[in-house]
Design a protein around this motif. Structure first.
Motif, PDB file in Angstrom:
ATOM      1  N   ALA B  12       0.850  -1.190   0.000  1.00 51.87           N
ATOM      2  CA  ALA B  12       0.000   0.000   0.000  1.00 51.87           C
ATOM      3  C   ALA B  12       0.887   1.242   0.000  1.00 51.87           C
ATOM      4  N   ARG B  13       0.377   2.283  -0.639  1.00 53.61           N
ATOM      5  CA  ARG B  13       1.155   3.505  -0.781  1.00 53.61           C
ATOM      6  C   ARG B  13       1.651   4.029   0.565  1.00 53.61           C
ATOM      7  N   ALA B  14       0.731   3.999   1.542  1.00 61.99           N
ATOM      8  CA  ALA B  14       1.095   4.512   2.870  1.00 61.99           C
ATOM      9  C   ALA B  14       2.219   3.667   3.474  1.00 61.99           C
ATOM     10  N   THR B  15       2.120   2.350   3.331  1.00 64.86           N
ATOM     11  CA  THR B  15       3.156   1.462   3.866  1.00 64.86           C
ATOM     12  C   THR B  15       4.502   1.803   3.259  1.00 64.86           C
ATOM     13  N   ARG B  16       4.490   1.934   1.944  1.00 66.77           N
ATOM     14  CA  ARG B  16       5.730   2.241   1.231  1.00 66.77           C
ATOM     15  C   ARG B  16       6.349   3.536   1.754  1.00 66.77           C
ATOM     16  N   ILE B  17       5.512   4.552   1.856  1.00 60.29           N
ATOM     17  CA  ILE B  17       6.027   5.862   2.271  1.00 60.29           C
ATOM     18  C   ILE B  17       6.564   5.807   3.696  1.00 60.29           C
ATOM     19  N   ILE B  18       5.820   5.133   4.594  1.00 61.88           N
ATOM     20  CA  ILE B  18       6.263   5.084   5.994  1.00 61.88           C
ATOM     21  C   ILE B  18       7.614   4.380   6.103  1.00 61.88           C
ATOM     22  N   ILE B  19       7.741   3.202   5.461  1.00 64.12           N
ATOM     23  CA  ILE B  19       8.999   2.452   5.565  1.00 64.12           C
ATOM     24  C   ILE B  19      10.167   3.289   5.034  1.00 64.12           C
ATOM     25  N   LEU B  20       9.999   3.821   3.817  1.00 67.80           N
ATOM     26  CA  LEU B  20      11.104   4.561   3.204  1.00 67.80           C
ATOM     27  C   LEU B  20      11.424   5.828   3.992  1.00 67.80           C
ATOM     28  N   ALA B  21      10.403   6.493   4.511  1.00 70.34           N
ATOM     29  CA  ALA B  21      10.650   7.744   5.235  1.00 70.34           C
ATOM     30  C   ALA B  21      11.384   7.475   6.540  1.00 70.34           C
ATOM     31  N   VAL B  22      10.942   6.460   7.288  1.00 66.48           N
ATOM     32  CA  VAL B  22      11.571   6.188   8.581  1.00 66.48           C
ATOM     33  C   VAL B  22      13.031   5.777   8.384  1.00 66.48           C
ATOM     34  N   ILE B  23      13.273   4.803   7.489  1.00 68.39           N
ATOM     35  CA  ILE B  23      14.648   4.332   7.300  1.00 68.39           C
ATOM     36  C   ILE B  23      15.507   5.422   6.666  1.00 68.39           C
ATOM     37  N   GLY B  24      14.913   6.167   5.730  1.00 67.66           N
ATOM     38  CA  GLY B  24      15.651   7.268   5.109  1.00 67.66           C
ATOM     39  C   GLY B  24      16.057   8.311   6.142  1.00 67.66           C
ATOM     40  N   ALA B  25      15.134   8.638   7.045  1.00 66.42           N
ATOM     41  CA  ALA B  25      15.430   9.645   8.071  1.00 66.42           C
ATOM     42  C   ALA B  25      16.548   9.154   8.981  1.00 66.42           C
ATOM     43  N   LEU B  26      16.494   7.887   9.372  1.00 73.17           N
ATOM     44  CA  LEU B  26      17.548   7.346  10.234  1.00 73.17           C
ATOM     45  C   LEU B  26      18.911   7.441   9.562  1.00 73.17           C
ATOM     46  N   PHE B  27      18.926   7.163   8.254  1.00 69.16           N
ATOM     47  CA  PHE B  27      20.209   7.204   7.554  1.00 69.16           C
ATOM     48  C   PHE B  27      20.688   8.623   7.304  1.00 69.16           C
ATOM     49  N   ALA B  28      19.776   9.595   7.397  1.00 69.96           N
ATOM     50  CA  ALA B  28      20.191  10.983   7.194  1.00 69.96           C
ATOM     51  C   ALA B  28      20.824  11.554   8.460  1.00 69.96           C
ATOM     52  N   VAL B  29      20.526  10.937   9.622  1.00 71.58           N
ATOM     53  CA  VAL B  29      20.991  11.494  10.894  1.00 71.58           C
ATOM     54  C   VAL B  29      22.511  11.693  10.951  1.00 71.58           C
ATOM     55  N   PRO B  30      23.335  10.664  10.635  1.00 71.75           N
ATOM     56  CA  PRO B  30      24.787  10.893  10.735  1.00 71.75           C
ATOM     57  C   PRO B  30      25.297  11.988   9.805  1.00 71.75           C
ATOM     58  N   ILE B  31      24.703  12.073   8.594  1.00 70.79           N
ATOM     59  CA  ILE B  31      25.146  13.111   7.659  1.00 70.79           C
ATOM     60  C   ILE B  31      24.801  14.484   8.230  1.00 70.79           C
ATOM     61  N   ALA B  32      23.572  14.618   8.708  1.00 72.10           N
ATOM     62  CA  ALA B  32      23.154  15.894   9.296  1.00 72.10           C
ATOM     63  C   ALA B  32      24.011  16.226  10.510  1.00 72.10           C
ATOM     64  N   SER B  33      24.345  15.208  11.300  1.00 76.83           N
ATOM     65  CA  SER B  33      25.175  15.455  12.484  1.00 76.83           C
ATOM     66  C   SER B  33      26.557  15.962  12.092  1.00 76.83           C
ATOM     67  N   MET B  34      27.081  15.424  10.989  1.00 72.16           N
ATOM     68  CA  MET B  34      28.392  15.894  10.525  1.00 72.16           C
ATOM     69  C   MET B  34      28.309  17.374  10.168  1.00 72.16           C
ATOM     70  N   VAL B  35      27.239  17.757   9.466  1.00 76.04           N
ATOM     71  CA  VAL B  35      27.079  19.157   9.084  1.00 76.04           C
ATOM     72  C   VAL B  35      27.004  20.018  10.343  1.00 76.04           C
ATOM     73  N   GLU B  36      26.160  19.594  11.300  1.00 74.29           N
ATOM     74  CA  GLU B  36      26.002  20.358  12.542  1.00 74.29           C
ATOM     75  C   GLU B  36      27.331  20.485  13.278  1.00 74.29           C
ATOM     76  N   PHE B  37      28.067  19.390  13.323  1.00 74.24           N
ATOM     77  CA  PHE B  37      29.343  19.343  14.025  1.00 74.24           C
ATOM     78  C   PHE B  37      30.319  20.381  13.475  1.00 74.24           C
ATOM     79  N   THR B  38      30.333  20.508  12.133  1.00 72.18           N
ATOM     80  CA  THR B  38      31.297  21.438  11.527  1.00 72.18           C
ATOM     81  C   THR B  38      30.873  22.890  11.709  1.00 72.18           C
TER      82      THR B  38
END
Lengths: 312, 287
Positions: B12-38
């Motif tokens: 289902a569309r909602a399922t797809r979006i939720i899975i990709l958004a949650v995992i995508g957000a988790l994987f964005a955290v270290p990159i964002a943290s690097m930016v914040e750190f600098t």
């Protein structure tokens, strides 16, 4: 493995092929083949010197003493409780991160099912995955130091805003548990890359047949989908396992004080070569790693044959 | 979208979006943290661009000298590894395909060996080899290029192989020879131009792998980009995070280019569009 590294037949296989009859014609063909074989020399020499020789050295150095004589004494290192614990930790880390990585990665693959490959979302996910599966080593370690290091963004945020100290029982980032999250960061994307093609082998007709025969979405997955995907899933898991097991740089950049996994023990052995009784321990550890890798690869080949059964 | 019937297996569309958004957000955290750190300001605790500005300050060059040495060495080593690919691997692959097609599987097997040999195992064998090289040739960084040529073999081979399979090199060779071309003439005038996309992909992946290499350089006591970053991290963690971020973006763009080239190569192949089997040799990174 090393026996197969031998020269790719500098003319010898050609000689065998054409040398069945001793006529003048075939003899000239032998000469011709041998002559043509010269073209393989540069590559053969290069691979012999820089792949075969180092591999053989890595294999046999575990059986040599400090003076180059043959011995089995080094193998006693494998009975050392510390070394055994290290091998256990390595296996545990590789198994844990590849199991979690395989499950999370498979979930992403599931979410992408039925997406047209040309869609932007699909292209973005595969591109990001191939980049992150390559992202490892020192820079990955820095990323996690900036995230959950003592002054990392998430650590500071949790401590300041929510009052949660993730390090109240001590800083675990620079120890074995600290490797789990960074390893997942390359295992999950790798799973997406290797498992996505397997998902595509589930044919629409099978789903339709299931529906026609009165099945539901659930029965499709329990009776058809999951059983068919299982061998590919296990195969991907084994690939992730070898990947996690052989990883070195990320751990080396994060952990300086200890050597909780085999690759770091090899670093220790290489840098303290002069310590008495530890000569050539690196060779033994390398041998142990090769054996474990070979077992995983053999299992992979076995599973792969089964997974191929349902491919068109 | 509406014209096509919905894929019966699609979630289902909602399922797809939720899975990709949650995992995508988790994987964005270290990159964002690097930016914040600098962007942190050590004095005020706020955020500032000063850290980035100091990277380009006049006195920065000497402070970060080891990084510049590392980048220079990595450039030199990638040039060396590219030379190995272009001068040894490409001619050998073309030669085997044309003269000894039966050996093509053997060649492939040999080229894939470095994938199943962890770098940390290989380095145990390289230590004595490089001790010998150190005594006879010297301990200059370029000799590491020989080892790098080996570890890029699987990646370069794969990039070239799909291109070779697609162009029908044997027929081209027969045509070239019939028209009186010599072997090197054929290689230079016929094979290389037809292999352009495969060669570019092989070169790019080689450069990417060499720039990410840490294990061999660090344990054979040579300086490259990764070992330099590791050293400077002890003096100034901001610099190493900033340079990591910059080179991550650079590698990202480089690999995007490679995957783009890969797509072009796939489109050109004459293989039927069957689903690709699970690749037995995923691109293993440099960790």
């Amino acid at each position: 493995m090393t026996s197969l590294v031998t020269p790719p037949g500098t003319g010898s296989s050609g000689t065998r092929r054409s040398g069945t009859r001793g006529t003048a014609r075939s003899r000239s063909r032998i000469a011709l083949t041998a002559g043509r074989g010269v073209g393989l020399l540069p590559f053969t020499l290069y691979v012999l010197l820089f792949l075969a020789v180092p591999t053989v050295i890595a294999l046999v150095s575990g059986f040599q003493d400090a003076d180059g004589g043959w011995t089995l004494d080094n193998l006693s290192a494998l009975g050392d409780p510390l070394i055994l614990r290290t091998i256990g930790s390595s296996l545990w880390l590789a198994a844990l991160t590849s199991l979690l990585g395989a499950i999370i990665g498979a979930l992403v693959c599931f979410a992408m099912m039925g997406l047209d490959e040309t869609r932007l979302l699909s292209r973005v996910v595969t591109s990001i995955s191939s980049v992150l599966a390559q992202f490892g080593g020192v820079m990955l370690a820095f990323a996690f130091i900036a995230t959950i290091g003592i002054q990392g963004a998430i650590t500071v945020f949790l401590r300041g805003e929510l009052g949660i100290d993730i390090y109240q029982d001590g800083v675990w980032l620079y120890e074995l548990p600290g490797l789990i999250l960074p390893y997942l960061y390359f295992q999950v994307p790798l799973m997406i890359i290797v498992f996505l093609p397997a998902m595509k082998t589930l044919r629409v007709q099978w789903a339709e047949a299931n529906l026609t025969l009165g099945g539901t979405r659930l029965t499709f997955w329990t009776r058809i989908g999951l059983p068919l995907l299982f061998p590919s899933f296990v195969g991907s898991f084994l690939l992730l396992f070898t990947n996690g097991f052989s990883a070195y740089s990320t751990a080396a950049a994060l952990i300086n004080q200890a050597s909780p996994i085999v690759p770091l023990q090899i670093r220790l052995a290489l840098s303290s070569e002069t310590v008495l009784g530890r000569e050539n321990v690196a060779g033994v550890l390398a041998l142990a790693m090769m054996v474990i890798m070979a077992v995983a690869m053999a299992l992979y080949a076995l599973v792969q044959r089964r997974a191929a059964r349902w491919r068109i | 979208m509406s014209a096509k019937p919905r894929h019966p297996l699609a979630p289902a569309r909602a399922t797809r979006i939720i899975i990709l958004a949650v995992i995508g957000a988790l994987f964005a955290v270290p990159i964002a943290s690097m930016v914040e750190f600098t962007l942190r300001d050590p004095q005020t605790g706020g955020h500032t661009l000063n850290n980035w500005a100091s990277l380009f300050a006049p006195d920065a060059a000497s402070t970060y000298e080891v990084v510049w040495t590392g980048i220079g060495n990595s450039l030199l080593l990638s040039a060396f590894a590219v030379a190995v690919v272009l001068l040894i691997l490409v001619p050998t692959m073309v030669y085997v395909e044309v003269e000894f097609p039966r050996l093509s599987r053997v060649l492939e097997f040999i080229c894939l060996i470095p994938l199943s040999l962890p770098a940390i195992v290989l380095v145990v064998g390289y230590v004595p080899v490089y001790q010998f090289i150190g005594r006879t040739v010297g301990t200059d960084v370029w000799s590491l290029g020989f080892a790098y040529g080996i570890i890029v073999l699987p990646f370069a081979h794969r990039a070239l192989k799909s291109n070779l399979d697609a162009i029908g090199i044997r027929v081209l060779s027969e045509a070239g020879r019939t028209l009186g071309d010599s072997w090197f003439g054929f290689l230079w005038r016929v094979a290389v131009p037809n292999l352009r996309s495969g060669i570019s992909a092989a070169v790019l992946i080689t450069v990417a792998v060499v720039f990410g290499e840490f294990t061999l350089a660090s344990l054979l006591n040579r300086t490259n980009l990764q070992t330099a970053l590791n050293i400077i991290n002890w003096q100034n963690p901001f610099v190493s995070v900033a340079i990591s971020l910059v080179s991550l973006i650079a590698v990202f763009l480089l690999l995007l280019a490679v995957s783009g080239l890969g797509r072009v190569g796939v489109r050109r192949t004459r293989r039927p569009a069957t689903p690709t089997p699970v690749s037995p040799t995923p691109l293993r990174g440099t960790r």
